[in-house]
Scaffold this motif. Structure first.
Motif, PDB file in Angstrom:
ATOM      1  N   SER A  30       0.824  -1.214   0.000  1.00 37.14           N
ATOM      2  CA  SER A  30       0.000   0.000   0.000  1.00 37.14           C
ATOM      3  C   SER A  30       0.851   1.255   0.000  1.00 37.14           C
ATOM      4  O   SER A  30       0.429   2.302  -0.484  1.00 37.14           O
ATOM      5  N   THR A  31       2.027   1.169   0.584  1.00 35.21           N
ATOM      6  CA  THR A  31       2.865   2.364   0.677  1.00 35.21           C
ATOM      7  C   THR A  31       4.023   2.353  -0.321  1.00 35.21           C
ATOM      8  O   THR A  31       4.952   3.161  -0.221  1.00 35.21           O
ATOM      9  N   LEU A  32       3.952   1.443  -1.296  1.00 32.78           N
ATOM     10  CA  LEU A  32       4.992   1.331  -2.342  1.00 32.78           C
ATOM     11  C   LEU A  32       6.348   0.939  -1.760  1.00 32.78           C
ATOM     12  O   LEU A  32       7.386   1.302  -2.314  1.00 32.78           O
ATOM     13  N   ILE A 146       6.197  12.239  11.955  1.00 34.59           N
ATOM     14  CA  ILE A 146       6.955  11.622  10.857  1.00 34.59           C
ATOM     15  C   ILE A 146       7.664  12.695  10.047  1.00 34.59           C
ATOM     16  O   ILE A 146       8.811  12.510   9.635  1.00 34.59           O
ATOM     17  N   ALA A 172      13.293   8.567   1.342  1.00 39.06           N
ATOM     18  CA  ALA A 172      11.965   8.035   0.984  1.00 39.06           C
ATOM     19  C   ALA A 172      11.705   6.711   1.708  1.00 39.06           C
ATOM     20  O   ALA A 172      10.591   6.468   2.195  1.00 39.06           O
ATOM     21  N   LYS A 176       8.566   5.902   4.276  1.00 36.80           N
ATOM     22  CA  LYS A 176       7.667   4.741   4.145  1.00 36.80           C
ATOM     23  C   LYS A 176       7.719   3.871   5.395  1.00 36.80           C
ATOM     24  O   LYS A 176       6.682   3.407   5.892  1.00 36.80           O
ATOM     25  N   LEU A 179       5.751   5.484   8.132  1.00 39.37           N
ATOM     26  CA  LEU A 179       4.305   5.353   7.919  1.00 39.37           C
ATOM     27  C   LEU A 179       3.835   3.953   8.322  1.00 39.37           C
ATOM     28  O   LEU A 179       2.798   3.799   8.975  1.00 39.37           O
TER      29      LEU A 179
END
Lengths: 195, 195
Positions: A30-32, A146, A172, A176, A179
């Motif tokens: 879902s978060t790549l 975050i 990045a 992720k 998250l």
């Protein structure tokens, strides 16, 4: 064995996560989050490992500068900062940086994420350190952090001469990972059946 | 008046947010959101406004490619995608892009964020469109999507010739805004007193 008080990853005192590794794989999608992110998180490990105390200085400086954030580390009775509690959490926070960069997503890691969530929630806040502090880290403060955490980490990720493209990718991957972790930590806050 | 069905920002059908504008100012501080972010969000408005359908194509493509995400738009009985529901949400999603870029944080906006949260939660999901879909968008999928949404937005932010520094700042402002909005949307998911 770890010498950090209350750092219990992989020990019998940590209960099973209600989330499975299969669930977590779906969350990653879902978060790549992919194999490249694992690679760049691990690349960040050696970049940040010598700067842990400096990074924590920045993060503690940020939290300490905002009374509504510092409140979670103050005495429930008198509202004054609790030095021992701040110090105890700080050691585990430093280890969290290394664990995030290690990016080993096994059952022990997953179970410990749930434990971290419980320790922010009223379920177990203060218990690890025996701190006479507030009952809960409010949900509204969890994900908000975050941004400052990953934004202020960025200069540290650039410290060992990696290309700006590699720094971007490490950054990045950290966003992720945060998250995903904060979502796992939120489990105790979320109503039954809504997670 | 808006011609988008179910887009009720500023109307009497939207109830008051349980979060105050003062609470929201504190939340902004937690995520390092400041006046510069308002400026860069507004700068992004004219950059993205001509690309809304293309952006939505990318986002819908991502959600459609992952069965566990698409599930929130499928029939509860047969698990098949609901075209009308997907289309109804899409129009409001396009308006959400513009509202995010507008960055007008008044009481009407705040109230509508709560409404959006209710529409993801079992409290009001499906009601706006009368869709026979699943009961809830699971909490675990909410924050995870911030990464793909903002990452895939970035090339669109770069489309009108702004410096890479300005594109970075627009992107960062979008990430912060999403963290704040998703936190507001989470209110119905969070246990009483834990928000």
């Amino acid at each position: 064995m770890s010498t950090i008080p209350g750092y219990t990853l992989g020990t019998a005192s940590v209960s099973r996560s209600p989330i499975t590794l299969v669930d977590f794989d779906q969350m990653k999608a879902s978060t790549l989050f992919g194999e490249d992110d694992v690679k760049y998180l691990r690349l960040s490990h050696d970049v940040v490992k010598d700067s842990i105390e400096e990074i924590l200085d920045v993060w503690y400086g940020f939290v300490g500068s905002q009374p509504h954030l510092l409140a979670s580390f103050t005495g429930k009775a008198d509202g004054k900062p609790l030095g021992e509690y701040l110090g105890g959490v700080r050691k585990r926070f430093g280890q969290w940086i290394l664990d995030t960069a290690r990016a080993e997503y096994d059952q022990k890691w997953l179970d410990y994420q749930h434990e971290i969530g419980l320790r922010h929630h009223r379920a177990k806040k203060n218990k690890t350190d025996g701190a006479p502090s507030t009952d809960i880290v409010p949900f509204r403060n969890l994900f908000a952090l975050i941004f400052p955490v990953t934004f202020t980490l960025r200069p540290f990720l650039a410290r060992k001469g990696h290309s700006s493209e590699d720094v971007d990718k490490m950054h990045a991957a950290w966003v992720k990972s945060c998250l995903l972790q904060l979502t796992l930590w939120s489990y105790p806050y979320v109503r039954e059946g809504d997670f």
